[in-house]
Design a protein around this motif. Structure first.
Motif, PDB file in Angstrom:
ATOM      1  N   GLY A 155      -4.875  -2.874  -8.514  1.00 33.18           N
ATOM      2  CA  GLY A 155      -5.608  -1.938  -7.682  1.00 33.18           C
ATOM      3  C   GLY A 155      -4.901  -0.629  -7.427  1.00 33.18           C
ATOM      4  N   ALA A 215      -3.456  -1.123 -12.793  1.00 35.88           N
ATOM      5  CA  ALA A 215      -4.905  -1.203 -12.615  1.00 35.88           C
ATOM      6  C   ALA A 215      -5.318  -2.598 -12.164  1.00 35.88           C
ATOM      7  N   ARG A 273       0.821  -1.212   0.000  1.00 31.67           N
ATOM      8  CA  ARG A 273       0.000   0.000   0.000  1.00 31.67           C
ATOM      9  C   ARG A 273       0.859   1.267   0.000  1.00 31.67           C
ATOM     10  N   GLU A 303      -4.429   2.952  -8.271  1.00 34.72           N
ATOM     11  CA  GLU A 303      -5.324   3.846  -8.994  1.00 34.72           C
ATOM     12  C   GLU A 303      -4.592   4.855  -9.863  1.00 34.72           C
ATOM     13  N   GLN A 304      -3.455   5.342  -9.408  1.00 37.10           N
ATOM     14  CA  GLN A 304      -2.769   6.409 -10.137  1.00 37.10           C
ATOM     15  C   GLN A 304      -1.286   6.113 -10.272  1.00 37.10           C
ATOM     16  N   ARG A 322       0.399   1.039 -16.736  1.00 38.67           N
ATOM     17  CA  ARG A 322      -0.910   1.419 -16.185  1.00 38.67           C
ATOM     18  C   ARG A 322      -1.884   0.248 -16.225  1.00 38.67           C
TER      19      ARG A 322
END
Length: 454
Positions: free
Chosen positions: A194, A191, A158, A196-197, A187
């Motif tokens: 998970g 994705a 995370r 996001e950016q 990307r």
């Protein structure tokens, strides 16, 4: 062409300064580099240090001397981070090399992680405390297996920000089409995990393009340099929206005869998350006793006889005084009364196994959570994570874990700990497993969410 950076922030100007030369307060950003072997991580870090003027003259002289001995025309800046003798001889990164530098607006702690799959544990170590991961990709090769693995590790841990440095852009003729193609690969993989950016920057670590300063050789790229982007990333320790948590490290009871502190009792530790103010209701865990905050002090404020602080927030180190005379000891957790974690003696967790000896079911260990250490036993090994599938929920059946494995286990603890799901709280959702015989670190652990716990 639109900028393929994941951000529309205009390039920012900065004045590189030596570490420790800041004129005012600056936010701290912890960075970890990752990527496949020979993608240029150490060269990029060396370039970042060199161009931001964070290299001492004697260090640069040593690098230039070794580079000349190797017959190189230019200084090999990778030598600034490849500090181990084995690394210098083999030309690879084995250990995590930490470097510190600062600009006029921010200070940085940078961990240069290894690229080899056999040193995945070192990458986990470097990324576990990172606010941002800079993932290098060779513009010629694109997304490789180890790149995917490191991206999965960043997603699993995370890490708040993922920055992709598409390196060696000079070797593909400064091609915007190739840059867009590589970024699209990353990307799609991000994705699936998970993430996001993803921020992306085309760089040439060897030549210095878009590392500290914007390059004229990529006029099609409209975003900031890599350093400019890192300067502008939001700090991960922002307290907004996080519930207060502080693991008690020490109970302060002055033994002197000073009347001002005769009855003083405070609980010192680092604020792991959130904000706390005098008058806030808190709960002491694992006992569950409730009280309110009477005051907040620091060593400096006590020495100066100043009034209590109006608030404290992550990652400040403070001493909290409580309104009631409750039983609090080292290892306890002070938490906001609303939404406090429920102490438990059973955990399902994801482990990064760091030891050379395998982990079978039934092994007895010590579990260190915050400032608390309790005895525990591994009730079962649920399986290994297959990071190559980009499915962090998929497990390969296994009854044990070996060095560099990431896997899920069930743990039974001798005493309850107020652990939280890692996906919600990185600091209070993390723990270590320790060998009770020699005190060595066996594994880094992340508590799974409620739906995965027994």
């Amino acid at each position: 062409m639109a900028a393929a950076t994941g951000t529309t922030t205009a390039p920012t100007s900065h004045r590189p300064t030596p570490a420790g030369a800041l004129d005012g307060p600056a936010t701290l950003l912890r960075i970890a580099t990752a990527g496949s072997v020979d993608d240029g991580k150490s060269t990029l870090v060396g370039r970042l240090l060199f161009d931001s003027k964070a290299v001492l003259s004697d260090q640069l002289d040593a690098v230039e001397r070794v580079s000349r001995d190797r017959g190189l025309e230019h200084a090999d800046l990778a030598l600034l981070t490849d500090g181990l003798r084995a690394e210098r001889e083999q030309g690879i990164t084995i250990d995590v090399a930490y470097r510190y530098f600062a600009t006029a607006t921010r200070s940085f702690v940078l961990a240069d992680c290894p690229g080899h799959v056999q040193y995945t544990r070192n990458t986990v170590t470097g990324a576990s405390t990172a606010d941002a991961v800079v993932l290098l990709v060779d513009a010629r090769k694109g997304l490789l297996e180890q790149t995917r693995r490191h991206l999965a590790v960043a997603a699993l841990l995370r890490v708040p920000h993922v920055v992709v440095a598409v390196n060696k852009i000079d070797l593909v003729g400064w091609s915007p089409e190739r840059f867009e193609e590589v970024v699209a690969q990353l990307r799609r993989a991000a994705a699936a995990l998970g993430v996001e950016q993803v921020h992306a920057v085309p760089v040439s670590a060897l030549l210095g393009d878009n590392v500290v300063e914007r390059s004229d050789r990529t006029p099609w790229y409209e975003g900031p340099s890599l350093l400019g982007l890192l300067e502008d990333l939001p700090a991960a320790d922002a307290p907004a929206g996080e519930p207060f948590r502080l693991a008690v490290q020490h109970v302060i009871r002055p033994q002197g005869t000073d009347d001002a502190y005769r009855d003083y009792r405070g609980y010192a530790g680092q604020v792991a998350a959130g904000v706390v103010r005098p008058g806030d209701e808190v709960v002491v865990l694992p006992s569950g006793l409730r009280t309110t905050v009477a005051g907040i002090d620091t060593a400096d404020s006590l020495a100066a006889g100043l009034a209590t602080l109006p608030e404290a927030f992550a990652p400040q180190s403070v001493t909290v005084r409580l309104a009631d005379d409750v039983d609090v000891a080292r290892g306890d957790l002070l938490a906001a009364a609303d939404g406090a974690p429920q102490p438990t003696q059973h955990l399902t967790a994801t482990l990064a196994w760091l030891a050379a000896t395998p982990l079978p079911a039934g092994r007895r260990v010590l579990l260190k959570h915050g400032t608390s250490t309790v005895r525990a036993v591994v009730e079962g090994v649920l399986g290994r994570l297959d990071l190559d599938t980009l499915d962090l929920g998929a497990l390969t059946p296994s009854d044990h874990l070996v060095l560099n494995d990431l896997g899920r286990v069930r743990l039974r603890l001798a005493a309850p700990v107020p652990a939280e799901p890692y996906a919600r709280a990185r600091r209070t959702g993390a723990f270590l497993l320790i060998d009770p015989d020699d005190g060595g670190t066996l594994a880094a652990g992340m508590v799974d969410d409620e739906g995965k716990n027994p």
